[in-house]
Design a protein around this motif. Sequence first.
Motif, PDB file in Angstrom:
ATOM      1  N   GLY A  94       0.806  -1.224   0.000  1.00 20.97           N
ATOM      2  CA  GLY A  94       0.000   0.000   0.000  1.00 20.97           C
ATOM      3  C   GLY A  94       0.836   1.270   0.000  1.00 20.97           C
ATOM      4  O   GLY A  94       0.663   2.151  -0.849  1.00 20.97           O
ATOM      5  N   LEU A  95       1.764   1.365   0.942  1.00 24.39           N
ATOM      6  CA  LEU A  95       2.581   2.580   1.045  1.00 24.39           C
ATOM      7  C   LEU A  95       3.609   2.664  -0.086  1.00 24.39           C
ATOM      8  O   LEU A  95       3.943   3.756  -0.550  1.00 24.39           O
ATOM      9  CB  LEU A  95       3.278   2.621   2.403  1.00 24.39           C
ATOM     10  CG  LEU A  95       2.336   2.715   3.619  1.00 24.39           C
ATOM     11  CD1 LEU A  95       3.134   2.692   4.912  1.00 24.39           C
ATOM     12  CD2 LEU A  95       1.482   3.976   3.535  1.00 24.39           C
ATOM     13  N   GLY A  96       4.111   1.491  -0.531  1.00 25.54           N
ATOM     14  CA  GLY A  96       5.070   1.488  -1.638  1.00 25.54           C
ATOM     15  C   GLY A  96       4.442   1.984  -2.929  1.00 25.54           C
ATOM     16  O   GLY A  96       5.053   2.759  -3.676  1.00 25.54           O
ATOM     17  N   ALA A  97       3.211   1.544  -3.226  1.00 23.16           N
ATOM     18  CA  ALA A  97       2.517   2.003  -4.427  1.00 23.16           C
ATOM     19  C   ALA A  97       2.254   3.512  -4.358  1.00 23.16           C
ATOM     20  O   ALA A  97       2.402   4.233  -5.350  1.00 23.16           O
ATOM     21  CB  ALA A  97       1.199   1.249  -4.591  1.00 23.16           C
ATOM     22  N   ARG A  98       1.892   3.979  -3.182  1.00 23.37           N
ATOM     23  CA  ARG A  98       1.655   5.419  -3.011  1.00 23.37           C
ATOM     24  C   ARG A  98       2.946   6.207  -3.230  1.00 23.37           C
ATOM     25  O   ARG A  98       2.941   7.281  -3.836  1.00 23.37           O
ATOM     26  CB  ARG A  98       1.110   5.665  -1.608  1.00 23.37           C
ATOM     27  CG  ARG A  98       0.611   7.073  -1.365  1.00 23.37           C
ATOM     28  CD  ARG A  98      -0.075   7.165  -0.025  1.00 23.37           C
ATOM     29  NE  ARG A  98      -0.639   8.478   0.186  1.00 23.37           N
ATOM     30  CZ  ARG A  98      -1.315   8.829   1.271  1.00 23.37           C
ATOM     31  NH1 ARG A  98      -1.494   7.935   2.249  1.00 23.37           N
ATOM     32  NH2 ARG A  98      -1.795  10.037   1.385  1.00 23.37           N
ATOM     33  N   MET A 109      -2.027   1.582 -11.687  1.00 22.96           N
ATOM     34  CA  MET A 109      -1.885   0.154 -11.944  1.00 22.96           C
ATOM     35  C   MET A 109      -0.417  -0.260 -11.948  1.00 22.96           C
ATOM     36  O   MET A 109      -0.034  -1.268 -11.332  1.00 22.96           O
ATOM     37  CB  MET A 109      -2.532  -0.220 -13.278  1.00 22.96           C
ATOM     38  CG  MET A 109      -2.512  -1.714 -13.576  1.00 22.96           C
ATOM     39  SD  MET A 109      -3.565  -2.673 -12.453  1.00 22.96           S
ATOM     40  CE  MET A 109      -5.167  -2.352 -13.217  1.00 22.96           C
ATOM     41  N   SER A 110       0.421   0.508 -12.621  1.00 21.78           N
ATOM     42  CA  SER A 110       1.857   0.189 -12.658  1.00 21.78           C
ATOM     43  C   SER A 110       2.477   0.284 -11.268  1.00 21.78           C
ATOM     44  O   SER A 110       3.337  -0.521 -10.905  1.00 21.78           O
ATOM     45  CB  SER A 110       2.590   1.133 -13.617  1.00 21.78           C
ATOM     46  OG  SER A 110       2.127   0.974 -14.936  1.00 21.78           O
ATOM     47  N   ALA A 111       2.033   1.276 -10.480  1.00 21.61           N
ATOM     48  CA  ALA A 111       2.547   1.428  -9.120  1.00 21.61           C
ATOM     49  C   ALA A 111       2.185   0.224  -8.262  1.00 21.61           C
ATOM     50  O   ALA A 111       3.011  -0.284  -7.493  1.00 21.61           O
ATOM     51  CB  ALA A 111       1.985   2.703  -8.496  1.00 21.61           C
ATOM     52  N   LEU A 112       0.965  -0.262  -8.404  1.00 17.35           N
ATOM     53  CA  LEU A 112       0.521  -1.428  -7.634  1.00 17.35           C
ATOM     54  C   LEU A 112       1.353  -2.655  -7.969  1.00 17.35           C
ATOM     55  O   LEU A 112       1.845  -3.365  -7.077  1.00 17.35           O
ATOM     56  CB  LEU A 112      -0.957  -1.703  -7.928  1.00 17.35           C
ATOM     57  CG  LEU A 112      -1.536  -2.994  -7.340  1.00 17.35           C
ATOM     58  CD1 LEU A 112      -1.641  -2.897  -5.827  1.00 17.35           C
ATOM     59  CD2 LEU A 112      -2.909  -3.296  -7.951  1.00 17.35           C
TER      60      LEU A 112
END
Length: 342
Positions: A94-98, A109-112
């Motif tokens: 969660g925090l990494g994608a943010r 989507m790419s961040a997730l």
Amino acid sequence: MVPAIFTLAAGAAGALLATRLGVPAPFLTGPALTVTLLALAGGRVGLPPWLRDACFVTIGVNMGAGVTPEAMATATRWPVSLLLLAAALAAILGLGARLLRRRFGFDPMSALLAATPGHLSFVLSLSTDVRADLPRVTLIQTLRVLALTLLVPFLAPLLVEGTLPTTPPGPDPMALAALGPLVAGAVLLGLGFRKLGIPAALLLGGMAVSASGHASGLVEGAVPAWLSTPAFVTMGMLIGTRFSGVTPRMVVSALRASGLLTGFAVIVSLGAAALVSRLLDIPMLTALIAFAPGGLETMMAMSLLLNADPAYVAAHHVFRLLLLTLALPILVARMRKLQDRR
């Protein structure tokens, strides 16, 4: 044939150099680094599928040798540890994608997919079916696996008393009369797992068969060094081959994002491992390898090379993959609906 020869030569040189320099887990980290450098320099790297599969089976059988009745007696203490692992995964994802969205302009989507802590092949298969930046996701995920492969052995001496042995003591080698049937059973079960779509099928098949034999007392001893050492070297080379076709410019552009994301994941994993070690009296080194979001096969090999509890490590990494297998399709489906509405 030619790429395989270059890869084998670079991997053997890396293992030899790392051993001479006294690097922890030299048979894994040395080949990983030299083959990666060869690939980035434009060299043709690759290994035949049969060698990869043989490596997975061998490491799996060796992992199972650590599943003794004494080790299984500690299994009643693992649910709390698995719960903390799930919490750490949620934080990293969660925090990494943010972080990737806000600092580096990733689309959601790419961040997730890039922030997913592990399960590389599954992540990449999802990336091809949705609107995501596949090259960027692939590069960041591969850099993460390489970074963790190189970081964990160097963090380990800081977490344990004394100096880590480059080749840790282990059980006596098992007899060939026992090794042959174990390998045959491992291959059959691994192929069955593969048909069911289970990740790291041959490695898990090897561990399952070997663990059953060792836990029951029917088999004793580990895979002989003449067979296990080439398997570890092959694992290191496999990590390096993932950089085939990647240019140094592509690496530099993804390095900042991957470095920040990997650093964040390491901090979260270290914190969770330290808590588990304190609460459950599990060695910090074992907890760290179990919580490190690296590749399943790589971390399993690491547990053997650094003399950690392979049963504990395997349980946590398999749980991580199963959790991601269940959660990621749901998260991707929700993200896709948001994309369609826009």
